[in-house]
Design a protein around this motif. Structure first.
Motif, PDB file in Angstrom:
ATOM      1  N   PRO A 232     -60.326   8.160  28.223  1.00  0.00           N
ATOM      2  CA  PRO A 232     -60.066   6.774  28.628  1.00  0.00           C
ATOM      3  C   PRO A 232     -61.347   5.943  28.651  1.00  0.00           C
ATOM      4  CG  PRO A 232     -58.890   8.305  30.056  1.00  0.00           C
ATOM      5  CD  PRO A 232     -59.816   9.134  29.216  1.00  0.00           C
ATOM      6  N   GLN A 265     -58.408   3.639  31.728  1.00  0.00           N
ATOM      7  CA  GLN A 265     -58.333   3.918  33.162  1.00  0.00           C
ATOM      8  C   GLN A 265     -58.736   2.662  33.934  1.00  0.00           C
ATOM      9  OE1 GLN A 265     -61.150   6.733  34.917  1.00  0.00           O
ATOM     10  NE2 GLN A 265     -59.513   7.548  36.226  1.00  0.00           N
ATOM     11  N   PRO A 282     -60.352  11.832  34.578  1.00  0.00           N
ATOM     12  CA  PRO A 282     -59.063  12.285  34.039  1.00  0.00           C
ATOM     13  C   PRO A 282     -59.246  13.210  32.848  1.00  0.00           C
ATOM     14  CG  PRO A 282     -59.529  10.069  33.298  1.00  0.00           C
ATOM     15  CD  PRO A 282     -60.635  10.430  34.252  1.00  0.00           C
ATOM     16  N   LYS A 291     -54.184   9.202  38.217  1.00  0.00           N
ATOM     17  CA  LYS A 291     -55.587   8.783  38.072  1.00  0.00           C
ATOM     18  C   LYS A 291     -55.682   7.400  37.419  1.00  0.00           C
ATOM     19  CE  LYS A 291     -57.351  13.501  37.981  1.00  0.00           C
ATOM     20  NZ  LYS A 291     -58.103  14.539  37.247  1.00  0.00           N
ATOM     21  N   ASN A 292     -54.557   6.689  37.466  1.00  0.00           N
ATOM     22  CA  ASN A 292     -54.462   5.316  36.962  1.00  0.00           C
ATOM     23  C   ASN A 292     -54.871   5.217  35.494  1.00  0.00           C
ATOM     24  OD1 ASN A 292     -53.631   2.690  37.301  1.00  0.00           O
ATOM     25  ND2 ASN A 292     -55.582   1.956  38.093  1.00  0.00           N
ATOM     26  N   VAL A 293     -54.322   6.111  34.677  1.00  0.00           N
ATOM     27  CA  VAL A 293     -54.560   6.108  33.232  1.00  0.00           C
ATOM     28  C   VAL A 293     -53.290   5.652  32.529  1.00  0.00           C
ATOM     29  CG1 VAL A 293     -55.094   7.496  31.204  1.00  0.00           C
ATOM     30  CG2 VAL A 293     -56.303   7.918  33.356  1.00  0.00           C
TER      31      VAL A 293
END
Length: 415
Positions: A232, A265, A282, A291-293
């Protein structure tokens, strides 16, 4: 008498051949007017003022037209006394972005600009010769800077050019020839793309002092995204172009499932946001909402014309958030195709939303702007979110949802 003198002396109108009899009748029917606007705007170039048409001895057959924002490229054939003379490229540039940059430097844009032109051709043997600076000239007839790059400026042995056109021909003239482009123009259908950027000339006319901080218009130093690395936010996935591009391919068929995603991310959010993930890195290439990806499949980018910048599919796994952000000078449309989630829209942007849905409490952080009042609305397949310049939007797939939230988006400059 030398027949060339006769050609100059006559300089008479040669009637254009009549077009298909049924075409105009079909597209002027009331129920077809909208389709005429959508499908056939390029026909205007057959009648438009072009450089050599100051003499009726010349005709153009415009075969293809492509454009990006402020500039247009025409592939055309040139005819002299109704006989084919050569192929040509015409470039027109309306210079809105460049005029702005020049004003910021305390100058005005004059009657000439420079264009850096790169051609791509289906024949790889033509090599690196297809790159060149060319001068463009302001033309009040089309309210734009323009230049025509002809395959050759030499008339047939038994002909001569009209005196009405000769003063436009030559090096650094509105009608010019570039020896390195000749082979590509001879096979003009093989030209697959044109990359171009624009800048001021080196001398400020009429004072002739040298300009050391020339203004540039290179499509806003535009970049595009390629899935080169699965990590990311990898900088390798951002390709800096610094040129406008037009592509002469006529159609594409793409399966979005075969377009690898680019992963992001904490997309479009500041570290101050409550949704910003700060934990362990991540795993590369994984849609990981914990992990907000999130991921974007960039379906079409530089191939698009006009002011459109991209068309892509966005996927948010459960728990992921596309940061709420504002558009200035651009617009974007989201169309949701799979899953359910939440979208945010700026308070005051849509009166119906203001009357129907609650304010978000606490106020969300807007990317680069700090907290601003927003409304929260549920989204599902079929919901369309259209954000104009000045508007605010963002999207969340709540962590408790069973599957991804997907939408397609296209964005474009509106100014």
């Amino acid at each position: 008498m030398d027949p060339r003198f006769k050609a100059i002396d006559q300089d008479t109108v040669i009637p254009a051949p009549a077009g298909p009899a049924g075409f105009n009748a079909n597209v002027t029917a009331p129920w077809n007017q909208i389709f005429k606007i959508v499908f056939f705007p390029d026909r205007i170039y057959h009648a438009q003022y072009l450089n050599a048409t100051r003499s009726p001895r010349y005709q153009y057959n415009v075969m293809e037209v492509r454009g990006r924002a402020d500039f247009t490229v025409l592939k055309t054939e040139v005819y002299l006394d109704s006989k084919f003379l050569c192929n040509a490229l015409r470039i027109e540039y309306r210079a809105g972005r460049l005029a702005e940059q020049v004003r910021e430097r305390g100058r005005l844009l004059r009657n000439e600009v420079m264009a850096w032109v790169e051609l791509t051709h289906k024949n790889p043997a033509l090599g690196e010769n297809l790159k060149r600076y060319v001068k463009m000239f302001y033309d009040r007839y089309v309210n734009a800077y323009q230049v025509e790059i002809w395959e050759t400026l030499e008339p047939p042995e038994t002909e001569s050019h009209s005196f009405k056109v000769l003063d436009q021909m030559g090096l650094h003239k509105p009608i010019t020839a570039i020896p390195g482009f000749r082979s590509a123009l001879k096979d003009i259908h093989g030209i697959t793309g044109v990359d171009v950027s624009f800048r001021e000339t080196d001398l400020d006319r009429p004072f002739n002092y040298r300009i050391n901080n020339t203004g540039w218009d290179n499509d806003y130093a535009r970049s595009h995204q390629e899935p080169k690395q699965p990590s990311p936010n990898s900088p390798d996935n951002t390709v800096l172009d610094q040129n406008y591009r037009v592509d002469f391919q006529r159609g594409w068929v793409k399966d979005v499932n075969e377009v690898p995603p680019v992963f992001y991310q904490n997309a479009m959010m500041e570290p101050s946001s409550a949704d910003y993930f700060r934990g362990p890195l991540p795993n590369p290439g994984v849609f990981d909402g914990t992990k907000n990806v999130m991921g974007m499949r960039w379906i079409i980018q530089r191939e698009l014309g006009g002011t459109i910048v991209y068309f892509h599919q966005v996927e948010l796994p459960p728990g992921a958030v596309e940061g709420t952000h504002q558009h200035i000078g651009s617009e974007e449309l989201y169309y949701f195709i799979e899953g359910e989630g939440i979208a945010y829209i700026g308070d005051g942007d849509d009166p119906h939303v203001d009357a129907t849905y609650p304010l978000v409490n606490p106020m969300p952080d807007i990317y680069g702007l700090g907290p601003k009042p927003c409304r929260q609305i549920p989204v599902k397949p079929g919901i369309t979110l259209f954000t104009k310049s000045g508007g605010i939007h963002g999207v969340r797939n709540p962590s408790g949802n069973p599957g991804p939230l997907k939408f397609v988006a296209f964005g474009y400059h509106s100014s």
